[in-house]
Design a protein around this motif. Structure first.
Motif, PDB file in Angstrom:
ATOM      1  N   GLY A 193       0.835  -1.214   0.000  1.00 39.64           N
ATOM      2  CA  GLY A 193       0.000   0.000   0.000  1.00 39.64           C
ATOM      3  C   GLY A 193       0.862   1.253   0.000  1.00 39.64           C
ATOM      4  N   ALA A 194       1.851   1.293   0.903  1.00 43.15           N
ATOM      5  CA  ALA A 194       2.722   2.476   1.012  1.00 43.15           C
ATOM      6  C   ALA A 194       3.591   2.632  -0.239  1.00 43.15           C
ATOM      7  N   ASN A 195       4.149   1.521  -0.719  1.00 43.48           N
ATOM      8  CA  ASN A 195       4.983   1.596  -1.925  1.00 43.48           C
ATOM      9  C   ASN A 195       4.180   2.084  -3.121  1.00 43.48           C
ATOM     10  N   CYS A 196       2.940   1.582  -3.229  1.00 46.58           N
ATOM     11  CA  CYS A 196       2.098   2.005  -4.354  1.00 46.58           C
ATOM     12  C   CYS A 196       1.712   3.473  -4.218  1.00 46.58           C
ATOM     13  N   PHE A 197       1.461   3.924  -2.982  1.00 43.04           N
ATOM     14  CA  PHE A 197       1.112   5.334  -2.795  1.00 43.04           C
ATOM     15  C   PHE A 197       2.271   6.224  -3.265  1.00 43.04           C
ATOM     16  N   ASN A 198       3.496   5.852  -2.882  1.00 40.49           N
ATOM     17  CA  ASN A 198       4.663   6.671  -3.244  1.00 40.49           C
ATOM     18  C   ASN A 198       5.006   6.573  -4.735  1.00 40.49           C
ATOM     19  N   MET A 199       5.051   5.330  -5.234  1.00 35.78           N
ATOM     20  CA  MET A 199       5.597   5.137  -6.583  1.00 35.78           C
ATOM     21  C   MET A 199       4.556   4.950  -7.681  1.00 35.78           C
ATOM     22  N   ALA A 200       3.331   4.505  -7.312  1.00 32.52           N
ATOM     23  CA  ALA A 200       2.318   4.286  -8.350  1.00 32.52           C
ATOM     24  C   ALA A 200       1.262   5.377  -8.351  1.00 32.52           C
ATOM     25  N   PHE A 201       1.243   6.229  -7.317  1.00 28.99           N
ATOM     26  CA  PHE A 201       0.255   7.309  -7.289  1.00 28.99           C
ATOM     27  C   PHE A 201       0.940   8.685  -7.294  1.00 28.99           C
ATOM     28  N   VAL A 202       1.695   8.990  -6.241  1.00 33.56           N
ATOM     29  CA  VAL A 202       2.298  10.331  -6.135  1.00 33.56           C
ATOM     30  C   VAL A 202       3.300  10.580  -7.269  1.00 33.56           C
ATOM     31  N   LEU A 203       4.189   9.619  -7.494  1.00 31.81           N
ATOM     32  CA  LEU A 203       5.238   9.800  -8.514  1.00 31.81           C
ATOM     33  C   LEU A 203       4.662  10.033  -9.917  1.00 31.81           C
ATOM     34  N   PRO A 204       3.799   9.147 -10.446  1.00 25.66           N
ATOM     35  CA  PRO A 204       3.299   9.395 -11.805  1.00 25.66           C
ATOM     36  C   PRO A 204       2.383  10.611 -11.910  1.00 25.66           C
ATOM     37  N   PHE A 205       1.533  10.838 -10.884  1.00 30.57           N
ATOM     38  CA  PHE A 205       0.610  11.970 -10.973  1.00 30.57           C
ATOM     39  C   PHE A 205       1.358  13.297 -10.882  1.00 30.57           C
ATOM     40  N   ALA A 206       2.263  13.408  -9.882  1.00 25.49           N
ATOM     41  CA  ALA A 206       3.030  14.657  -9.741  1.00 25.49           C
ATOM     42  C   ALA A 206       3.838  14.883 -11.019  1.00 25.49           C
ATOM     43  N   GLY A 207       4.515  13.837 -11.485  1.00 21.26           N
ATOM     44  CA  GLY A 207       5.366  13.965 -12.675  1.00 21.26           C
ATOM     45  C   GLY A 207       4.565  14.322 -13.910  1.00 21.26           C
ATOM     46  N   TYR A 208       3.428  13.664 -14.083  1.00 23.35           N
ATOM     47  CA  TYR A 208       2.620  13.888 -15.286  1.00 23.35           C
ATOM     48  C   TYR A 208       2.120  15.331 -15.343  1.00 23.35           C
ATOM     49  N   TYR A 209       1.627  15.839 -14.189  1.00 23.30           N
ATOM     50  CA  TYR A 209       1.064  17.199 -14.231  1.00 23.30           C
ATOM     51  C   TYR A 209       2.159  18.265 -14.301  1.00 23.30           C
ATOM     52  N   ILE A 210       3.320  17.996 -13.738  1.00 25.43           N
ATOM     53  CA  ILE A 210       4.450  18.954 -13.899  1.00 25.43           C
ATOM     54  C   ILE A 210       4.848  18.976 -15.387  1.00 25.43           C
ATOM     55  N   TYR A 211       4.911  17.787 -15.985  1.00 29.06           N
ATOM     56  CA  TYR A 211       5.263  17.677 -17.415  1.00 29.06           C
ATOM     57  C   TYR A 211       4.247  18.439 -18.271  1.00 29.06           C
ATOM     58  N   ARG A 212       2.963  18.231 -17.980  1.00 29.46           N
ATOM     59  CA  ARG A 212       1.902  18.918 -18.748  1.00 29.46           C
ATOM     60  C   ARG A 212       1.987  20.426 -18.558  1.00 29.46           C
ATOM     61  N   PHE A 213       2.259  20.865 -17.304  1.00 31.91           N
ATOM     62  CA  PHE A 213       2.310  22.291 -16.985  1.00 31.91           C
ATOM     63  C   PHE A 213       3.474  22.964 -17.719  1.00 31.91           C
ATOM     64  N   ILE A 214       4.642  22.334 -17.686  1.00 28.52           N
ATOM     65  CA  ILE A 214       5.818  22.963 -18.321  1.00 28.52           C
ATOM     66  C   ILE A 214       5.725  22.880 -19.850  1.00 28.52           C
ATOM     67  N   SER A 215       5.288  21.726 -20.361  1.00 28.21           N
ATOM     68  CA  SER A 215       5.263  21.595 -21.835  1.00 28.21           C
ATOM     69  C   SER A 215       4.075  22.359 -22.445  1.00 28.21           C
ATOM     70  N   TYR A 216       3.037  22.556 -21.651  1.00 23.10           N
ATOM     71  CA  TYR A 216       1.817  23.278 -22.030  1.00 23.10           C
ATOM     72  C   TYR A 216       1.325  22.846 -23.413  1.00 23.10           C
ATOM     73  N   ASN A 217       1.288  23.759 -24.382  1.00 18.37           N
ATOM     74  CA  ASN A 217       0.764  23.370 -25.699  1.00 18.37           C
ATOM     75  C   ASN A 217       1.875  23.225 -26.745  1.00 18.37           C
ATOM     76  N   SER A 218       3.087  22.998 -26.280  1.00 19.82           N
ATOM     77  CA  SER A 218       4.210  22.933 -27.220  1.00 19.82           C
ATOM     78  C   SER A 218       4.080  21.715 -28.136  1.00 19.82           C
ATOM     79  N   PRO A 219       4.651  21.795 -29.345  1.00 21.05           N
ATOM     80  CA  PRO A 219       4.551  20.654 -30.261  1.00 21.05           C
ATOM     81  C   PRO A 219       5.212  19.399 -29.668  1.00 21.05           C
ATOM     82  N   VAL A 220       4.721  18.227 -30.108  1.00 19.99           N
ATOM     83  CA  VAL A 220       5.198  16.956 -29.545  1.00 19.99           C
ATOM     84  C   VAL A 220       6.710  16.785 -29.697  1.00 19.99           C
ATOM     85  N   ASN A 221       7.257  17.331 -30.811  1.00 27.15           N
ATOM     86  CA  ASN A 221       8.694  17.114 -31.037  1.00 27.15           C
ATOM     87  C   ASN A 221       9.564  18.309 -30.615  1.00 27.15           C
ATOM     88  N   SER A 222       9.028  19.164 -29.712  1.00 26.44           N
ATOM     89  CA  SER A 222       9.810  20.341 -29.294  1.00 26.44           C
ATOM     90  C   SER A 222      10.782  19.988 -28.162  1.00 26.44           C
TER      91      SER A 222
END
Lengths: 287, 226
Positions: free
Chosen positions: B107-136
């Motif tokens: 449960g704890a490992n999944c919370f850290n690595m399967a929930f917080v890690l991908p969600f935090a990373g995904y939304y930071i990635y989306r926020f920084i890349s915003y609407n930039s082209p896929v190959n930018s």
């Protein structure tokens, strides 16, 4: 996440790691097929009893009880025809040794203040080992080795595909069980792909590769693995359709629990309960 | 970052199983809703991919190597909910079949690595890349930054979980029953090694894989594939 330092390069290490991993798994299935005590039990009952053991180890506050559980685990391994040297090697490396290493500072008063039982000086620094530190560190290591041993014993005495099917018992949603089963097969395929890729790279570039180039190579291998995996998806779906997949996974059950399994379940529950009760009485008299 | 059995007390283990149960339920629902029928095997392929990339030795200066978790990479490739299922499956296989990471700590490992890690990373990635082209190049940098920050958030959480054990579980005489180090030792230890070494490994690997995929098949990085 670990850091390793050796003389040969990282490609060599990755290939060796993958090979060891595969060999270890093959050996595991070999043990699971032997006619031993644990192998003869119904996988569902075995899974439940090992969870009871692991929970009992988690709940105990006594070093002696953790030690009794560990001895019990070794005895079970012996009666299940597991080579004890192989079992000790498999269970002590890496987690318990790492835990032993990180428990050492906890012996001292800096991290575990309390009643001093031993002290020594090194270059004007006074090191004091406390009763609380010794108890905490010993219990920590005893608990880790007992739990890791039970988890490893469960995995090496049960065929892996049976262990994944058992998850239905604990009401894991079917989509997870299906993904687990498929994922297990892909792991072997992917390791083989990575191994072949690294072998090909090694045969073309020789031995020494600087770390920057190495990082690019690892990233390229990952990207290429994902590219190939993604292409594999359609072929796998076609194969699933041809075998009768209609959108809902069907998982067959061929487990059968007999009187021996039920007796074992009752016995494990009784032993664990009794040891936990005794642990409650002994815990303050251990050190 | 895989927490073994015996490091966390029963309260913490139970708490994270309770926290993860609805997350797993929502993840199954979302994935079932958005996943096209023919993409079902992709979840298993994603899980095996996350398992295998954790085994890669990434060279770092000084002749040493480190391992990446790859959680953010999987989230960029599959989306955060599918990544949650894929990484959970990889962690369960590791704990049950290979003894890597504890069964009580799933449960704890999944919370850290399967929930917080991908969600935090995904939304930071989306926020920084915003609407930039896929190959930018912006996407490559976004992936690296997301990998670094998300891994350190997950490492900080792991350190916090270790650090609260002496507060939650000790005897009347002050003897620690589980992880013996408090927040003052566990948090800096976990954050230090991840901020100095493993965070960079994660950032470099995530950025480079995105860069290679941009060249090889940019379609694999487009959103809304799943």
């Amino acid at each position: 996440m670990r850091v390793r330092k050796r003389d040969n390069n990282f490609i060599e290490r990755s290939i060796m790691g993958a090979l060891c991993f595969l060999k270890g798994s093959v050996f595991s299935d070999e043990y699971a097929s032997r006619p031993g005590f644990l192998q003869s039990l119904d996988p569902r009952i075995k899974f439940i009893t090992f969870i009871i053991f692991i929970l009992a180890v988690l709940f105990t506050k006594s070093i002696a009880v953790s030690f009794v559980f560990y001895i019990l685990c070794l005895a079970l391994a012996y009666f299940s025809k597991i080579d004890l040297v192989f079992f000790l090697k498999r269970t002590w490396i890496f987690i318990p040794l790492f835990s032993l290493f990180i428990a050492i500072p906890a012996l001292f008063s800096v991290f575990s203040p309390g009643e001093a039982i031993f002290s020594f000086r090194v270059v004007n620094l006074n090191f004091i080992i406390t009763r609380q530190g010794l108890y905490g560190a010993s219990l920590f290591v005893a608990r880790v080795i007992a739990s890791v041993s039970f988890a490893v014993l469960l995995s090496i005495t049960t065929k892996h595909f049976e262990l994944l099917k058992v998850l239905r018992v604990v009401r894991v949603p079917q989509v997870f069980v299906m993904v687990l089963g498929m994922c297990y097969r892909y792991i072997y395929l992917f390791i083989e792909v990575v191994e072949n890729t690294y072998m090909a790279i090694k045969s073309r570039v020789g031995r020494r590769i600087d770390y920057k180039k190495g990082q690019h190579m690892v990233a390229w291998s990952m990207a290429s693995l994902w590219y190939r995996s993604y292409q594999l998806n359609e072929a796998v779906y076609g194969a699933m359709l041809s075998r009768g997949y209609r959108g809902e996974p069907v998982i067959s059950h061929d487990f059968k629990a007999g009187p021996k399994d039920w007796v074992w379940l009752v016995l494990v529950t009784f032993i664990s309960g009794a040891l936990l009760y005794c642990g409650g009485l002994w815990k303050f008299n251990i050190i | 970052m895989h927490i073994p059995d015996g490091y966390l007390g029963p309260t913490t283990c139970g708490f994270f199983y309770v926290v993860m149960a609805p997350i797993w339920a929502v993840a199954s629902k979302v994935v079932k809703k958005t996943l096209k029928a023919k993409q079902v095997p992709l979840l298993a392929i994603g899980a095996a991919f996350s398992f295998v990339i954790m085994m890669f030795n990434v060279p770092i200066p000084g002749g040493t190597t480190g391992h990446a978790v790859g959680g953010v990479l999987v989230a960029i490739l599959l989306g955060p909910w599918a990544a949650c299922i894929a990484i959970t499956v990889a962690l369960v296989v590791q704990a049950l079949l290979f003894g890597d990471g504890g069964i009580t700590a799933i449960g704890a490992n999944c919370f850290n690595m399967a929930f917080v890690l991908p969600f935090a990373g995904y939304y930071i990635y989306r926020f920084i890349s915003y609407n930039s082209p896929v190959n930018s190049n912006r996407r490559v940098i976004a992936a690296g930054i997301a990998g670094y920050i998300a891994l350190n958030i997950a490492a900080g959480l792991t350190g916090f979980e270790f650090g609260i054990q002496p507060m939650l579980h000790k005897t009347a005489l002050g003897q620690a029953l589980y992880c013996p180090y408090g927040l003052n030792a566990a948090l800096p230890a976990m954050l230090g090694e991840h901020m100095l070494i493993f965070g960079w490994v994660e950032a470099i690997v995530t950025a480079l894989v995105v860069k290679y995929l941009q060249k090889q098949d940019p379609g694999l990085l487009e959103e809304g594939r799943m």
